[in-house]
Design a protein around this motif. Structure first.
Motif, PDB file in Angstrom:
ATOM      1  N   SER A  60       0.659  -1.426  -0.149  1.00  0.00           N
ATOM      2  CA  SER A  60       0.299   0.224  -0.251  1.00  0.00           C
ATOM      3  C   SER A  60       1.296   1.874   0.063  1.00  0.00           C
ATOM      4  O   SER A  60       1.966   1.221   0.528  1.00  0.00           O
ATOM      5  N   ASN A  61       0.291   2.531  -0.342  1.00  0.00           N
ATOM      6  CA  ASN A  61       1.122   3.671  -0.086  1.00  0.00           C
ATOM      7  C   ASN A  61       0.206   4.099   1.107  1.00  0.00           C
ATOM      8  O   ASN A  61      -1.119   4.864   0.253  1.00  0.00           O
ATOM      9  N   ASN A  62       0.933   4.822   1.857  1.00  0.00           N
ATOM     10  CA  ASN A  62      -0.090   5.063   3.072  1.00  0.00           C
ATOM     11  C   ASN A  62       0.638   6.860   3.323  1.00  0.00           C
ATOM     12  O   ASN A  62       0.421   7.322   3.960  1.00  0.00           O
ATOM     13  N   GLY A  63       0.602   7.306   2.022  1.00  0.00           N
ATOM     14  CA  GLY A  63       1.390   8.800   1.457  1.00  0.00           C
ATOM     15  C   GLY A  63       2.446   9.353   2.308  1.00  0.00           C
ATOM     16  O   GLY A  63       2.855  10.462   1.981  1.00  0.00           O
ATOM     17  N   TYR A 169      -1.300   5.865  -6.001  1.00  0.00           N
ATOM     18  CA  TYR A 169      -1.580   7.929  -5.221  1.00  0.00           C
ATOM     19  C   TYR A 169      -1.958   6.991  -3.730  1.00  0.00           C
ATOM     20  O   TYR A 169      -1.944   5.668  -3.249  1.00  0.00           O
ATOM     21  N   LYS A 170      -1.993   8.245  -2.549  1.00  0.00           N
ATOM     22  CA  LYS A 170      -1.566   7.583  -1.024  1.00  0.00           C
ATOM     23  C   LYS A 170      -2.928   7.631  -1.162  1.00  0.00           C
ATOM     24  O   LYS A 170      -4.195   7.216  -1.974  1.00  0.00           O
ATOM     25  N   GLY A 171      -3.459   5.540  -0.147  1.00  0.00           N
ATOM     26  CA  GLY A 171      -4.501   5.128   0.487  1.00  0.00           C
ATOM     27  C   GLY A 171      -4.537   4.169  -0.977  1.00  0.00           C
ATOM     28  O   GLY A 171      -5.574   3.098  -0.010  1.00  0.00           O
ATOM     29  N   SER A 172      -3.756   4.084  -1.297  1.00  0.00           N
ATOM     30  CA  SER A 172      -4.301   3.027  -2.634  1.00  0.00           C
ATOM     31  C   SER A 172      -3.650   2.034  -1.647  1.00  0.00           C
ATOM     32  O   SER A 172      -2.722   2.009  -1.045  1.00  0.00           O
ATOM     33  N   GLU A 233      -3.476  12.063  -2.661  1.00  0.00           N
ATOM     34  CA  GLU A 233      -4.442  10.879  -3.652  1.00  0.00           C
ATOM     35  C   GLU A 233      -4.910  11.359  -4.775  1.00  0.00           C
ATOM     36  O   GLU A 233      -4.809  12.122  -5.771  1.00  0.00           O
TER      37      GLU A 233
END
Ligand code: LYQ
Ligand code: ZN
Length: 261
Positions: A60-63, A169-172, A233
């Motif tokens: 995941s991408n946590n930003g 993207y952040k959140g993916s 995001e």
């Protein structure tokens, strides 16, 4: 939950102390490691990683970074030995990296940075019931840090870079099963170890750091794939490339760095 933080001019490492006062604490990470000031400890044994039955779950991408999470419901994948009093369970791994041609590691060695740094995060499930509880305890976490330097293609890193487009993207988040991080370890497990903290907010002083001396080699092309990730995001009209997501070295404040033989 928690305050917004990042790696930009306004929300970056030099401003974290405003919402996280422990940023100015006595055991903050990362640090600059000076090899000939590290003390050789004869009773510091080898570290042992047992990742053979590990189960990666997702990526995941946590930003802030790209994270691979593991099933930590039992002791199937642990690190033990060295400075650790008991086995610590593998929870996740993630990376920190720079911009094109710039440094990107968090720890430095005699003032020299590397292109990137991999963190394998483990928690003390013998003493604490949950990761969250362990993350605030002085002996709660053990993070294995591995430097990445640019050179030849890393034969296994493509397993990760090939799926980064899925978590741009952040959140993916996307499934990522059957990945064994043993393939990311260098041949030598010689290390430096010291007591420190998380290198991002909340900066809890809960980490026993174990930094491997031998870097792994990855290609500039593979590293460039990480830079296609975004801090932002999908619906954010600002497309901020995820790069330079590293905290600079912090004051050693009298701490001892020990070296495996
Ligand atoms: N760079 S690092 O290796 O020093 C590092 C290692 C572990 C964690 C962090 C940074 C931070 C950054 C994202 C989550 C947060 C933390 C955490 C996760 C989930 C929680 O429930 C609580 C906490 Cl504090 N875990
Ligand atoms: Zn990290």
């Amino acid at each position: 939950t928690g305050h917004h933080w990042g790696y930009g001019k306004e929300d970056g490492p030099s401003s974290w102390y405003k919402n996280y006062p422990v940023a100015e604490g006595n055991r903050q990470s990362p640090i600059d490691i000076v090899p000939n000031e590290a003390s050789h400890d004869r009773d510091l044994g080898p570290i042992m990683t047992n990742y053979d039955h590990c189960t990666s779950i997702n990526i995941s991408n946590n930003g802030h970074s790209v994270v691979v999470e593991f099933n930590d419901s039992d002791d199937r994948s642990v690190i033990k030995g060295g400075p650790l009093d008991n086995p610590y369970r593998l929870k996740q791994f993630h990376f920190h990296w720079g911009g094109k041609g710039h440094e990107g590691s968090e720890h430095t060695v005699s003032g020299e940075g590397f292109a990137s740094e991999l963190h394998l995060v483990h928690w003390n499930a013998v003493k604490y019931k949950t990761y969250g509880e362990a993350s605030t305890a002085p002996d709660g976490l053990a993070v294995l840090g591995i430097f990445l330097e640019t050179g030849d293609d890393h034969r296994w890193l493509h397993m990760i870079t090939d799926v980064l487009y899925m978590v741009k993207y952040k959140g993916s988040i996307t499934d990522f099963k059957g990945f064994n991080p043993k393939c990311l370890l260098p041949s030598s497990l010689h290390y430096w170890t010291y007591l420190g903290s998380l290198t991002t907010p909340p900066l809890h002083e809960s980490v026993i750091w174990i930094i491997l001396k031998e870097p792994i080699e990855v290609s500039e092309k593979q590293l460039g794939m990480f830079r296609m990730l975004l801090f932002t995001e999908e619906d954010d009209d600002q497309k901020m490339r995820m790069e330079n997501n590293f905290r600079p070295p912090q004051p050693i404040k009298g701490r001892r760095v020990r070296s495996s033989n």
